[in-house]
Write an enzyme that holds these catalytic residues in place. Structure first.
Site, PDB file in Angstrom:
ATOM      1  N   ASP A  51      61.817  30.089  69.564  1.00  0.00           N
ATOM      2  CA  ASP A  51      60.534  30.694  69.215  1.00  0.00           C
ATOM      3  C   ASP A  51      60.708  32.190  68.959  1.00  0.00           C
ATOM      4  O   ASP A  51      59.744  32.886  68.599  1.00  0.00           O
ATOM      5  CB  ASP A  51      59.447  30.392  70.260  1.00  0.00           C
TER       6      ASP A  51
ATOM      7  N   LYS B 138      63.556  22.880  74.535  1.00  0.00           N
ATOM      8  CA  LYS B 138      63.784  23.906  75.560  1.00  0.00           C
ATOM      9  C   LYS B 138      62.450  24.439  76.046  1.00  0.00           C
ATOM     10  O   LYS B 138      61.547  24.652  75.240  1.00  0.00           O
ATOM     11  CB  LYS B 138      64.631  25.047  74.984  1.00  0.00           C
TER      12      LYS B 138
ATOM     13  N   GLU C  18      68.947  33.981  80.686  1.00  0.00           N
ATOM     14  CA  GLU C  18      68.806  35.161  79.814  1.00  0.00           C
ATOM     15  C   GLU C  18      68.650  36.437  80.652  1.00  0.00           C
ATOM     16  O   GLU C  18      67.813  36.504  81.567  1.00  0.00           O
ATOM     17  CB  GLU C  18      67.578  34.985  78.886  1.00  0.00           C
TER      18      GLU C  18
HETATM   19  O1  KIV Z   1      63.884  31.860  71.221  1.00  0.00           O
HETATM   20  C1  KIV Z   1      65.088  32.101  71.334  1.00  0.00           C
HETATM   21  O2  KIV Z   1      65.783  32.489  70.387  1.00  0.00           O
HETATM   22  C2  KIV Z   1      65.687  31.921  72.650  1.00  0.00           C
HETATM   23  C3  KIV Z   1      67.060  32.469  72.867  1.00  0.00           C
HETATM   24  C4  KIV Z   1      66.989  33.926  73.037  1.00  0.00           C
HETATM   25  C5  KIV Z   1      67.762  31.806  74.007  1.00  0.00           C
HETATM   26  O3  KIV Z   1      65.078  31.389  73.522  1.00  0.00           O
END
Ligand code: KIV
Length: 273
Positions: A52, A119, A189
């Site tokens: 996202d 995710k 992260e």
């Molecule tokens: O949205 C994204 O790109 C992410 C990464 C930073 C792991 O969640």
């Protein structure tokens, strides 16, 4: 080049755990369209995340909060058309996981758009319920802990997480809780390297770090960051411009993959103590 999957066959969810058992580092990159997806695949990247983060690097917002399930499904469909080998993971955007039922409905959209895993950020009680619900419905789940950008308003900015003893303990407990709820993979992260390494040692599932040091089972970067594109935001410490080393877009991706697999990235200059 280091080898990736045996025979370079398409990645599957069980192959992630096998890679960890074999001591092979996992290489993940974000991607948002079919053209880049073809190049990512050709560069031998193992996992592709339709993050996202597209709200910031593609749509030009100041956070990921405006991103919708429809946005995620659109970009997931685009990326899926460009991939034949990498495992495709798609983010559940802001509040799409507010209830287990909402999380399942959004996940079905993303899996039908071509993702193999979704995710979701956080480990509060309703997030654990969502992970349990998805996993019991055979939806592979990647959890995301540490700096969770969907919590930016509560966190007050994009900051390193887990520096104080209490916060570190909570993060360790959360990592075990998301795996216990059924997560197959865990993104960490902006976490101090020692803490991320310790979480990785105890984690039943592979960990993927971004600003979490070299002790994770794999690494992820945002595509635009590793190509040195200006985002309009201050460049975080963990970002490295691989285009400078690689000489071409595919070369940059190959340089990134080689650096992760050989243990040269991230180094101390791109990690938090
Ligand atoms: O949205 C994204 O790109 C992410 C990464 C930073 C792991 O969640």
């Amino acid at each position: 080049m280091y080898t990736t999957t045996p025979g370079d066959t398409p990645w599957t969810v069980p192959a992630l755990a096998q890679a960890r058992r074999d001591g092979r580092k996992l290489v993940m990159l974000t991607c948002y369209d079919a053209g880049f997806a073809r190049t990512v695949d050709a560069a031998g990247i193992d996992l592709v995340l339709v993050g996202d983060s597209l709200g910031m690097v593609v749509q030009g917002h100041h956070s990921t909060l405006p991103v919708t399930v429809a946005d995620m499904a659109y970009h997931t469909r685009c990326v899926a058309r460009g991939l034949s080998r990498a495992l495709l993971v798609a983010d559940l955007p802001y509040q799409a996981d507010a209830t287990p039922q909402a999380a399942l409905a959004a996940s079905i959209e993303l899996l039908q758009a071509g993702a193999a895993m979704v995710k979701l950020e956080g480990a509060s009680a309703h997030k654990l319920d969502a992970i349990r619900h998805l996993s019991s419905r055979e939806v592979p789940v990647c959890a995301h802990l540490g700096l969770t950008p969907q919590s930016v308003l509560r966190l007050g900015g994009y900051k390193v997480q887990g520096r104080e003893a209490d916060a570190a303990r909570r993060l360790k407990d959360d990592a075990l809780a998301v795996a216990d709820a059924g997560a197959d993979l865990l993104v960490l992260e902006c976490v101090p390297s020692d803490l991320a390494a310790s979480i990785t040692r105890d984690s039943p599932v592979p960990t993927i770090g971004i600003g979490a040091g070299p002790g994770c089972d794999g690494q992820v970067l945002v595509l635009h960051d590793m190509l040195g594109l200006r985002s309009g935001h201050r460049r975080p410490k963990f970002v490295k411009d691989f285009l400078a080393d690689g000489g071409s877009v595919q070369g940059a991706m190959e340089a990134y993959a080689d650096a992760v697999r050989s243990g040269h990235f991230p180094d101390a200059a791109h990690s938090y103590a």
